[in-house]
Design an enzyme around this catalytic site. Sequence first.
Site, PDB file in Angstrom:
ATOM      1  N   ARG A   1     -46.515 -45.618  -7.547  1.00 22.97           N
ATOM      2  CA  ARG A   1     -46.807 -45.319  -6.152  1.00 22.97           C
ATOM      3  C   ARG A   1     -46.929 -46.576  -5.073  1.00 22.97           C
ATOM      4  NH1 ARG A   1     -50.862 -40.589  -5.711  1.00 22.97           N
ATOM      5  NH2 ARG A   1     -50.057 -40.480  -3.567  1.00 22.97           N
TER       6      ARG A   1
ATOM      7  N   ASP B   1     -50.409 -32.167   1.871  1.00 22.66           N
ATOM      8  CA  ASP B   1     -50.364 -31.703   0.469  1.00 22.66           C
ATOM      9  C   ASP B   1     -50.180 -30.175   0.243  1.00 22.66           C
ATOM     10  OD1 ASP B   1     -51.164 -34.094  -0.098  1.00 22.66           O
ATOM     11  OD2 ASP B   1     -53.227 -33.901  -0.143  1.00 22.66           O
TER      12      ASP B   1
ATOM     13  N   ARG C   1     -50.231 -30.723  -7.864  1.00 20.69           N
ATOM     14  CA  ARG C   1     -49.912 -29.682  -6.930  1.00 20.69           C
ATOM     15  C   ARG C   1     -48.653 -29.012  -7.227  1.00 20.69           C
ATOM     16  NH1 ARG C   1     -54.205 -29.950  -3.972  1.00 20.69           N
ATOM     17  NH2 ARG C   1     -54.936 -31.754  -3.327  1.00 20.69           N
TER      18      ARG C   1
END
Length: 427
Positions: A121, A311, A385
Amino acid sequence: MDKKVKRNIKGLNGEVVIPSDKSISHRAVMFSTLASGTSIIKNFSRGKDPHSSLDVFRTLGVDTEFLDETTVKINSSGMLRAPQRPLDCGNSGTTMRLVSGILAGQNFNSELTGDESLSKRPMKRIITPLELMGAKIEADNFHAPLKIYGQQLHGINYNSPLASAQVKSCILLAGLFAEGKTSVTEPFISRDHTERMLKFMGADITVDNTTVTIEKSILQPKNIEICGDISSAAYFIAAGLIVPDSKIILKNVGLNPTRAGILEVTQKMGGNIKILDKKIVSGEEVGDIEIQTSELNACEICGDIIPRLIDELPVIAVMATQAQGDTIVKDAKDLRNKESDRITTIVNELKKLGADIEELEDGFVIHGKTQLKGGCEVETYHDHRLAMSMYVAGLVCQKEILIKNFEWVNISFPEFEEYFYNLGGHS
Ligand code: S3P
């Protein structure tokens, strides 16, 4: 662990007390350790990510004790100790980015590491402003591991190119240890838990529209009660709206307006949602949400709402497959930098289930309403998620689906399946 999910034909019915907010849990640990004295954190998250933050601060010499499963007592001198080993942030971007801000201005050196997903990331977004403040950080191509050589920092006025609470919080935390004032201006407001909690603990912090300014401050230890996570509630909101014959009440949900974009969107889509019993707990708005199955219409999601529901976009995509018309999500390119590239991963996995979805560079378009077919395997890409969004999709697929590596839900919501089960999630 692979998970089979079947179509739900009875409806989801009952009440869920939404578990602790992940973003607020991280901040409660971090800020309490910067205060000298004893802080009690109630309803601390059971998720792995906030526990990564807790472990990092233990390695930095802070004394923590669990009084029960979700109540943490933190005894701190307010000073951190030079770590004897690298600080493992696990899968948690919030841990790595916020802790970097704290460590950049200490009088010792440290190293932050992460798992495979976190090591991919982007960290340039925090390294650039921290270096402007005088920080010294070594990182290969702006990726973890990050070697931080503690320096005396000075304040800056930073115009952030991103509406990112992680970037904003990192700079504000560095500002707590810097000479002079530090301010951050964002293009749109991102979640403001840092500002609220630092103010609650006595920091010299002011907010003027999209600019936040901080100065060196002494933080006071506090008792903090953490509300339920609206990002976890989102899976029940989506499922309650699209699974026929459902009626769910979600208790103790954080309703901070900088997080509540999903409520704005679902109301715009025609969702039958009511907010009940609003109150303030430890500086955050909290309430209950009642959801009933609804006929949904498509809508456009773009601009300043994106940081308020960033999110929730994967599960909003699932919901949009059950809405009439074209749902367009734009201005959400940063979704590509989350635990997975959430634009590509949600588009690919929903396509496998039979959704009519197109990938855009900065979002996606979903043509609804589609009967999802299922009858296949889907991947989770080390992304909690994605795993939870696929579970919700599975509840409305014609045929059973198999979700690979479902254990990733433990990153934020270990209770996920049990809670769905209690509502009748398995039929
Ligand atoms: C978070 C901020 C958001 C969010 C992440 C948690 C936080 O990231 O996606 O899950 O706790 O500050 P960005 O601020 O980078 O968008």
